[in-house]
Each structure stands twice: as C-alpha cells, then as structure tokens.
Motif scaffolding. Structure first.
Motif, PDB file in Angstrom:
ATOM      1  N   THR A  22       0.006 102.101  70.635  1.00 51.62           N
ATOM      2  CA  THR A  22      -0.765 101.620  69.489  1.00 51.62           C
ATOM      3  C   THR A  22      -1.991 100.837  69.932  1.00 51.62           C
ATOM      4  N   LEU A  23      -1.821  99.956  70.911  1.00 50.76           N
ATOM      5  CA  LEU A  23      -2.919  99.108  71.352  1.00 50.76           C
ATOM      6  C   LEU A  23      -3.932  99.854  72.214  1.00 50.76           C
ATOM      7  N   SER A  25      -4.757 103.213  71.913  1.00 43.59           N
ATOM      8  CA  SER A  25      -5.374 104.371  71.279  1.00 43.59           C
ATOM      9  C   SER A  25      -6.885 104.191  71.137  1.00 43.59           C
ATOM     10  N   LYS A  26      -7.617 105.294  71.285  1.00 46.03           N
ATOM     11  CA  LYS A  26      -9.064 105.266  71.108  1.00 46.03           C
ATOM     12  C   LYS A  26      -9.451 105.278  69.630  1.00 46.03           C
ATOM     13  N   ARG A  27      -8.481 105.493  68.773  1.00 45.71           N
ATOM     14  CA  ARG A  27      -8.724 105.577  67.346  1.00 45.71           C
ATOM     15  C   ARG A  27      -8.052 104.399  66.633  1.00 45.71           C
ATOM     16  N   PRO A  28      -8.358 104.161  65.357  1.00 45.15           N
ATOM     17  CA  PRO A  28      -7.573 103.179  64.611  1.00 45.15           C
ATOM     18  C   PRO A  28      -6.102 103.575  64.684  1.00 45.15           C
ATOM     19  N   SER A  29      -5.235 102.598  64.763  1.00 46.07           N
ATOM     20  CA  SER A  29      -3.819 102.913  64.976  1.00 46.07           C
ATOM     21  C   SER A  29      -2.929 101.951  64.215  1.00 46.07           C
ATOM     22  N   LEU A  30      -1.721 102.423  63.948  1.00 48.84           N
ATOM     23  CA  LEU A  30      -0.745 101.621  63.228  1.00 48.84           C
ATOM     24  C   LEU A  30       0.637 101.845  63.815  1.00 48.84           C
ATOM     25  N   LEU A  31       1.372 100.763  63.978  1.00 54.55           N
ATOM     26  CA  LEU A  31       2.754 100.815  64.432  1.00 54.55           C
ATOM     27  C   LEU A  31       3.654 100.343  63.305  1.00 54.55           C
ATOM     28  N   ALA A  32       4.562 101.207  62.875  1.00 53.76           N
ATOM     29  CA  ALA A  32       5.571 100.848  61.872  1.00 53.76           C
ATOM     30  C   ALA A  32       6.879 100.594  62.605  1.00 53.76           C
ATOM     31  N   THR A  80      -2.615  92.488  61.376  1.00 48.15           N
ATOM     32  CA  THR A  80      -3.658  93.002  62.256  1.00 48.15           C
ATOM     33  C   THR A  80      -3.512  92.387  63.639  1.00 48.15           C
ATOM     34  N   MET A  81      -3.470  93.248  64.667  1.00 48.12           N
ATOM     35  CA  MET A  81      -3.200  92.782  66.025  1.00 48.12           C
ATOM     36  C   MET A  81      -4.448  92.624  66.877  1.00 48.12           C
ATOM     37  N   ASP A  82      -5.633  92.900  66.302  1.00 49.84           N
ATOM     38  CA  ASP A  82      -6.866  92.703  67.064  1.00 49.84           C
ATOM     39  C   ASP A  82      -7.944  92.168  66.144  1.00 49.84           C
ATOM     40  N   GLU A  83      -8.963  91.583  66.721  1.00 47.48           N
ATOM     41  CA  GLU A  83     -10.019  90.952  65.929  1.00 47.48           C
ATOM     42  C   GLU A  83     -10.786  91.962  65.087  1.00 47.48           C
TER      43      GLU A  83
END
Length: 289
Positions: A22-23, A25-32, A80-83
C-alpha cells in the motif's frame, strides 16, 4: 487497478506485506484491514493514534441503512497515512467478537472497494488475515469470504520454509475450489512469497502447484516497524522491502490485467449511490490525526 486480497495459513507476514504494498504503490492506494480475528495496525504501526471510533466495525450499521449511508461511512472511517492523502487505511476490528456483525457487510464493502479500483484508479489491498475452513469451505464468520470471492487476485502469503509450505499446502485445493465455485475463478489464486528460508520462487511454485505472482524480501527492520510501530528504521524510504514492494505492485497489476483479458470480464455495472465515495474521498481525503 486491481483489488488484491492477502491471506495466510499462519504467521506469514500478511499485515506487514499489505502495508508495504500500500505504501509503495506508484498510484493512490488503500488498505482495508479485514481480518475477522482483529486488526493489529491500530495498536502496532499506528501506535494507538487511531481510536476505536474509527474503522471497519462502524460500516455494519451503515450498510443496514443503505448503499449511500455505507459509502458515506466508508469515506468517514478512512485514515490517511501520508501527508499527500494518497495512502489510506480502513482500520480493522478492535475485538474479534465484532466479526459476526459483518456477515451482511462484506459483499457491500467489496462493491465499494471495486468502485475505488475501477473508477478512481486505486490500488486496493485487503488484509484478510489467516484462512479458516469449515468442512472444506471458507468459514463464514472467521474469514471475509465475499471479499475473496470478488477480488481480482487472492494471494496466499507464504515464507520460503518447509513449515510454511506444509501449512499452505493443505489450503491450496480448498481455496482454489472455493474460487472456482463461488469466486471469479481458480486462476485468481496466486502466491506472495516472503523470501525467508531456503526455497526460491520457482521451488515454491513447483511445491504448491501455484504461481508466485510477487516476492518480497525478508527485511526484519522494516517489517518490524510495520508490525510494532515506533520510529522508522534508518533509510526506511529506500529499504529493500519498499523497493521490492513497488515492483510487486506492478507485477500484480499485470497479472490482474492478463486475467481480465483472458476471461473477457464484462464491465462492472455502475452504481450511482456508490459514486459519492469518490467525491467524498477527493473532498476530505480521510481522517488524519
């Protein structure tokens, strides 16, 4: 982009691998985080920064109200895990006893996740935890079966050790049968290899008669950070785990694309009531401490 579910037979690093993918990825990403046995990211990686008021369990009540309520609740319960707001987390259960309330929620949640993947271009990863079987079938409470049925890829996470392969071997046929009869097909099943142990990817593929779709190095310091939180290790952003995870996401996208071409899947029907998910995510970007 694909919806990829990660599972394991036992203690194979699913959560650390899911976070890495998830962290990185070159694209927007989501971890459920959908492990019915309870989530560990809240207390580990996030160090208790996220309270019980945010997360998966709260979607159950919203789902009973309807798709629009579920979409709104989903957007409201992301962290959200990043700024930049490109890496999002749906935190998991705080109590395994909550899993029984989610039986009706899994199919609706799967639809929301596919909206994000198909319409918004998100890489979506599902931490589905340890597989549990009952009479040769996925357990209906201890496993989020509908999420696996509808995933583009299901990755059985294994280590390159005799013990890990032995445990995984007993799950391959039941899982493949389950995906054939109730899911998107047996070819959705692949392996994610954690390179801990003497066996290499081609040996694991041969031993389990299932392709290794991606591999991640055994990076104890970075994996420990994902598991336990605290201060990131020195050189974290350039760690071997994150570098290989970035490559792995590309391999997984390619594998999912090949499946769609080979199967000639029809386009998923649109759901206007879920389209609001995308707008809400772009407007608010999820919660942040």
């Amino acid at each position: 982009m694909p919806v990829t579910a990660l599972v394991s037979a036992k203690s194979s690093g699913v959560t650390a691998a899911s976070l890495a993918l998830t962290l990185a990825s070159k694209r927007p990403s989501l971890l459920a985080e959908c492990d019915p046995a309870g989530g560990t990211i809240r207390a580990g990686f996030l160090q208790g920064e996220v309270g019980a008021g945010l997360g998966l369990y709260h979607l159950a009540a919203a789902e009973r109200t309807g798709p629009d309520a579920l979409a709104q609740a989903f957007a409201n319960h992301l962290w959200t895990m990043d700024e930049a707001g490109h890496r999002k987390l749906l935190p998991g259960l705080t109590d395994p006893a909550q899993a029984g309330a989610l039986g009706r929620t899994w199919p609706a949640l799967s639809e929301v996740l596919h909206v994000l993947a198909d319409d918004a271009g998100y890489d979506v990863f599902i931490d589905a935890g340890r597989l549990a079987l009952e009479s040769g079938r996925l357990h209906t409470t201890l496993t989020p079966a509908p999420l696996l049925h509808q995933a583009d890829l299901v990755l059985l996470t294994v280590r390159g050790t005799e013990q890990s392969l032995t445990l995984a071997r007993h799950l391959i046929d039941p899982l493949r049968t389950e995906l054939a009869e109730r899911g998107s097909g047996p070819d959705a099943l692949g392996l994610l290899l954690i390179e801990d142990g003497p066996y290499r990817a081609h040996q694991v593929t041969e031993a389990l008669k299932t392709p290794v779709l991606a591999a991640l190095p055994f990076d104890a310091s970075t994996a420990g950070y994902f598991t336990n939180g605290g201060n990131p290790p020195r050189g974290y952003g350039r760690s071997s785990l994150l570098r290989h995870a970035r490559t792995a996401t590309e391999h997984l996208e390619a594998a999912a694309s090949r499946r769609k071409v080979q199967q000639q899947y029809p386009a998923r029907p649109g759901n206007p009531q879920l389209a609001g998910v995308l707008q809400r995510l772009s407007e608010r970007g999820g919660a942040r401490g």
